[in-house]
Design a protein around this motif. Structure first.
Motif, PDB file in Angstrom:
ATOM      1  N   ILE A   4      13.564  20.558 -33.581  1.00 21.57           N
ATOM      2  CA  ILE A   4      13.793  20.544 -35.018  1.00 21.57           C
ATOM      3  C   ILE A   4      15.221  20.088 -35.273  1.00 21.57           C
ATOM      4  CG2 ILE A   4      13.915  21.913 -37.116  1.00 21.57           C
ATOM      5  CD1 ILE A   4      11.707  23.662 -35.942  1.00 21.57           C
ATOM      6  N   ILE A   5      15.343  19.023 -36.059  1.00 22.14           N
ATOM      7  CA  ILE A   5      16.644  18.465 -36.400  1.00 22.14           C
ATOM      8  C   ILE A   5      16.722  18.450 -37.917  1.00 22.14           C
ATOM      9  CG2 ILE A   5      18.176  16.496 -36.176  1.00 22.14           C
ATOM     10  CD1 ILE A   5      16.267  15.666 -33.795  1.00 22.14           C
ATOM     11  N   ARG A   6      17.754  19.020 -38.459  1.00 23.34           N
ATOM     12  CA  ARG A   6      17.892  19.079 -39.917  1.00 23.34           C
ATOM     13  C   ARG A   6      18.774  17.934 -40.408  1.00 23.34           C
ATOM     14  NH1 ARG A   6      15.111  23.325 -41.101  1.00 23.34           N
ATOM     15  NH2 ARG A   6      15.189  25.184 -39.828  1.00 23.34           N
ATOM     16  N   ALA A   7      18.312  17.308 -41.468  1.00 27.37           N
ATOM     17  CA  ALA A   7      19.066  16.220 -42.086  1.00 27.37           C
ATOM     18  C   ALA A   7      19.446  16.672 -43.489  1.00 27.37           C
ATOM     19  CB  ALA A   7      18.230  14.952 -42.140  1.00 27.37           C
ATOM     20  N   GLY A   8      20.726  16.916 -43.704  1.00 32.07           N
ATOM     21  CA  GLY A   8      21.188  17.413 -44.988  1.00 32.07           C
ATOM     22  C   GLY A   8      21.445  16.333 -46.019  1.00 32.07           C
ATOM     23  N   ALA A   9      21.640  15.115 -45.590  1.00 32.74           N
ATOM     24  CA  ALA A   9      21.945  14.011 -46.506  1.00 32.74           C
ATOM     25  C   ALA A   9      21.250  12.749 -46.007  1.00 32.74           C
ATOM     26  CB  ALA A   9      23.455  13.799 -46.576  1.00 32.74           C
ATOM     27  N   ALA A  10      21.231  11.728 -46.848  1.00 33.42           N
ATOM     28  CA  ALA A  10      20.545  10.484 -46.495  1.00 33.42           C
ATOM     29  C   ALA A  10      21.116   9.856 -45.229  1.00 33.42           C
ATOM     30  CB  ALA A  10      20.628   9.497 -47.658  1.00 33.42           C
ATOM     31  N   HIS A  11      22.459   9.859 -45.077  1.00 36.70           N
ATOM     32  CA  HIS A  11      23.036   9.248 -43.871  1.00 36.70           C
ATOM     33  C   HIS A  11      22.688  10.056 -42.621  1.00 36.70           C
ATOM     34  CE1 HIS A  11      26.252  11.969 -45.278  1.00 36.70           C
ATOM     35  NE2 HIS A  11      26.547  12.101 -44.004  1.00 36.70           N
ATOM     36  N   ASP A  12      22.500  11.385 -42.759  1.00 37.78           N
ATOM     37  CA  ASP A  12      22.045  12.186 -41.620  1.00 37.78           C
ATOM     38  C   ASP A  12      20.621  11.788 -41.227  1.00 37.78           C
ATOM     39  OD1 ASP A  12      24.419  13.706 -41.540  1.00 37.78           O
ATOM     40  OD2 ASP A  12      23.634  15.116 -43.031  1.00 37.78           O
ATOM     41  N   PHE A  13      19.780  11.588 -42.241  1.00 36.13           N
ATOM     42  CA  PHE A  13      18.407  11.174 -41.973  1.00 36.13           C
ATOM     43  C   PHE A  13      18.386   9.809 -41.275  1.00 36.13           C
ATOM     44  CE2 PHE A  13      14.463   9.027 -43.179  1.00 36.13           C
ATOM     45  CZ  PHE A  13      13.542   9.915 -42.674  1.00 36.13           C
ATOM     46  N   LEU A  14      19.212   8.873 -41.760  1.00 35.89           N
ATOM     47  CA  LEU A  14      19.264   7.548 -41.135  1.00 35.89           C
ATOM     48  C   LEU A  14      19.750   7.613 -39.689  1.00 35.89           C
ATOM     49  CD1 LEU A  14      20.621   5.441 -44.117  1.00 35.89           C
ATOM     50  CD2 LEU A  14      18.311   5.379 -43.139  1.00 35.89           C
ATOM     51  N   ALA A  15      20.580   8.613 -39.367  1.00 31.72           N
ATOM     52  CA  ALA A  15      21.035   8.785 -37.983  1.00 31.72           C
ATOM     53  C   ALA A  15      19.907   9.262 -37.078  1.00 31.72           C
ATOM     54  CB  ALA A  15      22.199   9.776 -37.935  1.00 31.72           C
ATOM     55  N   HIS A  35       4.538  15.998 -43.361  1.00 34.63           N
ATOM     56  CA  HIS A  35       3.580  17.046 -43.720  1.00 34.63           C
ATOM     57  C   HIS A  35       4.438  18.260 -44.031  1.00 34.63           C
ATOM     58  CE1 HIS A  35      -0.087  19.408 -43.688  1.00 34.63           C
ATOM     59  NE2 HIS A  35       0.578  20.309 -43.001  1.00 34.63           N
ATOM     60  N   GLY A  36       4.621  18.552 -45.311  1.00 33.49           N
ATOM     61  CA  GLY A  36       5.579  19.586 -45.687  1.00 33.49           C
ATOM     62  C   GLY A  36       6.983  19.093 -45.388  1.00 33.49           C
ATOM     63  N   ASN A  37       7.748  19.905 -44.664  1.00 30.57           N
ATOM     64  CA  ASN A  37       9.122  19.535 -44.314  1.00 30.57           C
ATOM     65  C   ASN A  37       9.254  18.948 -42.919  1.00 30.57           C
ATOM     66  OD1 ASN A  37      10.272  20.236 -46.742  1.00 30.57           O
ATOM     67  ND2 ASN A  37      10.627  22.347 -46.137  1.00 30.57           N
ATOM     68  N   ARG A  38       8.162  18.700 -42.248  1.00 31.81           N
ATOM     69  CA  ARG A  38       8.212  18.176 -40.879  1.00 31.81           C
ATOM     70  C   ARG A  38       7.666  16.756 -40.814  1.00 31.81           C
ATOM     71  NH1 ARG A  38       9.102  22.281 -36.908  1.00 31.81           N
ATOM     72  NH2 ARG A  38       9.157  24.285 -37.938  1.00 31.81           N
ATOM     73  N   SER A  39       8.274  15.958 -39.970  1.00 33.08           N
ATOM     74  CA  SER A  39       7.781  14.590 -39.824  1.00 33.08           C
ATOM     75  C   SER A  39       6.412  14.634 -39.151  1.00 33.08           C
ATOM     76  CB  SER A  39       8.762  13.735 -39.021  1.00 33.08           C
ATOM     77  OG  SER A  39       8.908  14.236 -37.726  1.00 33.08           O
ATOM     78  N   ALA A  40       5.516  13.799 -39.653  1.00 31.19           N
ATOM     79  CA  ALA A  40       4.159  13.749 -39.115  1.00 31.19           C
ATOM     80  C   ALA A  40       3.906  12.455 -38.356  1.00 31.19           C
ATOM     81  CB  ALA A  40       3.152  13.873 -40.256  1.00 31.19           C
ATOM     82  N   GLY A  41       4.776  11.481 -38.510  1.00 33.74           N
ATOM     83  CA  GLY A  41       4.609  10.215 -37.825  1.00 33.74           C
ATOM     84  C   GLY A  41       5.553   9.169 -38.390  1.00 33.74           C
ATOM     85  N   PRO A 143      26.776  14.282 -38.052  1.00 31.24           N
ATOM     86  CA  PRO A 143      26.543  15.338 -37.049  1.00 31.24           C
ATOM     87  C   PRO A 143      25.133  15.263 -36.468  1.00 31.24           C
ATOM     88  CG  PRO A 143      27.445  16.277 -39.072  1.00 31.24           C
ATOM     89  CD  PRO A 143      27.161  14.835 -39.346  1.00 31.24           C
ATOM     90  N   ALA A 144      24.166  14.794 -37.252  1.00 37.34           N
ATOM     91  CA  ALA A 144      22.791  14.671 -36.757  1.00 37.34           C
ATOM     92  C   ALA A 144      22.701  13.647 -35.630  1.00 37.34           C
ATOM     93  CB  ALA A 144      21.855  14.284 -37.889  1.00 37.34           C
ATOM     94  N   ALA A 145      23.563  12.623 -35.664  1.00 37.60           N
ATOM     95  CA  ALA A 145      23.542  11.589 -34.627  1.00 37.60           C
ATOM     96  C   ALA A 145      24.023  12.119 -33.286  1.00 37.60           C
ATOM     97  CB  ALA A 145      24.389  10.402 -35.047  1.00 37.60           C
ATOM     98  N   SER A 146      24.822  13.178 -33.308  1.00 36.23           N
ATOM     99  CA  SER A 146      25.355  13.703 -32.052  1.00 36.23           C
ATOM    100  C   SER A 146      24.410  14.694 -31.380  1.00 36.23           C
ATOM    101  CB  SER A 146      26.707  14.374 -32.300  1.00 36.23           C
ATOM    102  OG  SER A 146      26.534  15.482 -33.163  1.00 36.23           O
ATOM    103  N   THR A 147      23.321  15.066 -32.051  1.00 39.80           N
ATOM    104  CA  THR A 147      22.337  15.960 -31.457  1.00 39.80           C
ATOM    105  C   THR A 147      21.732  15.285 -30.238  1.00 39.80           C
ATOM    106  OG1 THR A 147      21.843  16.772 -33.654  1.00 39.80           O
ATOM    107  CG2 THR A 147      20.245  17.291 -31.949  1.00 39.80           C
ATOM    108  N   ALA A 148      21.494  16.040 -29.184  1.00 44.03           N
ATOM    109  CA  ALA A 148      20.971  15.468 -27.938  1.00 44.03           C
ATOM    110  C   ALA A 148      19.671  14.703 -28.162  1.00 44.03           C
ATOM    111  CB  ALA A 148      20.746  16.571 -26.918  1.00 44.03           C
ATOM    112  N   ALA A 149      18.810  15.192 -29.038  1.00 40.82           N
ATOM    113  CA  ALA A 149      17.534  14.526 -29.287  1.00 40.82           C
ATOM    114  C   ALA A 149      17.717  13.231 -30.061  1.00 40.82           C
ATOM    115  CB  ALA A 149      16.596  15.455 -30.055  1.00 40.82           C
ATOM    116  N   CYS A 150      18.878  13.023 -30.641  1.00 40.62           N
ATOM    117  CA  CYS A 150      19.103  11.837 -31.478  1.00 40.62           C
ATOM    118  C   CYS A 150      20.056  10.847 -30.869  1.00 40.62           C
ATOM    119  CB  CYS A 150      19.631  12.263 -32.847  1.00 40.62           C
ATOM    120  SG  CYS A 150      18.379  13.028 -33.825  1.00 40.62           S
ATOM    121  N   ARG A 151      20.290  10.920 -29.590  1.00 40.01           N
ATOM    122  CA  ARG A 151      21.151   9.924 -28.977  1.00 40.01           C
ATOM    123  C   ARG A 151      20.581   8.556 -29.313  1.00 40.01           C
ATOM    124  NH1 ARG A 151      23.436  13.871 -27.230  1.00 40.01           N
ATOM    125  NH2 ARG A 151      24.897  14.304 -25.693  1.00 40.01           N
TER     126      ARG A 151
END
Length: 196
Positions: A4-15, A35-41, A143-151
């Motif tokens: 689970i990775i949270r994106a607080g702003a548009a640039h976080d989502f783009l990261a 689907h709700g608050n989670r990505s489905a695809g 900060p979302a870009a530095s998450t290990a899952a978002c390298r």
């Protein structure tokens, strides 16, 4: 394991988008379905070369999302080599507005509609987006870009070209060819989930 990775702003989502797709999109319309608050695809389409093909693409995107079970919201993102500065406005804005209109008509919530250009990024739904776009550094330093899952994956060949290269290395009629025929074409990629 669900990440689970949270994106607080548009640039976080783009990261996060390159981690969701598994590559850095180029000349593409990427549609993240929720689907709700989670990505489905995630769906990816080539940008149309002609302006008259925009309506067809918008219909195909929304039609495909309609077939995804449980999806109730989307975020379309255009990746283009065009620049805000050259046009004095957001590139591919007309395409994004078409996708937004079609998605809303189909009953989907459109959380945002974003464009990542050569010299900046912006949101169709944000009236505060400057004519020259927001700086790309906001995405890279998120900060979302530095998450290990978002390298951030390396920018490489377009996905279609990579698929062709992989298929050439396999023998025709091998076990992979049978598996593809049985399953049919994939409609969407379902990577790590995010919470908006």
């Amino acid at each position: 394991m669900t990440t689970i990775i949270r994106a607080g702003a548009a640039h976080d989502f783009l990261a996060i988008v390159p981690a969701l797709t598994g590559y850095a999109p180029v000349r593409s319309l990427v549609c993240v379905a929720f689907h709700g608050n989670r990505s489905a695809g995630v769906l990816r389409f080539d940008l149309p070369r002609r302006a008259r093909d925009r309506e067809t693409l918008a219909s195909v995107v929304v039609g495909t999302v309609c077939r995804m079970p449980g999806v109730d919201a989307i975020v379309p993102v255009v990746y283009t080599e065009a620049a805000f500065a050259r046009r004095g406005a957001m590139p591919e804005r007309a395409l994004l507005e078409l996708v937004v209109a079609r998605a809303e008509a189909a009953g989907f919530l459109v959380r945002d509609a974003l464009c990542v250009a050569a010299d900046g990024w912006g949101s169709v739904l944000d009236p505060e987006t400057p004519a020259q776009g927001h700086p790309l550094d906001l995405i890279a330093s998120s900060p979302a870009a530095s998450t290990a899952a978002c390298r951030r994956p390396r920018r490489s060949r377009r996905p279609r070209d990579a698929a062709r290269a992989r298929s050439r290395s396999r023998r025709p009629g091998g076990p992979h060819a049978r598996r593809v025929r049985r399953r049919g074409p994939a409609r969407c990629v379902r990577p790590a989930q995010t919470a908006a």
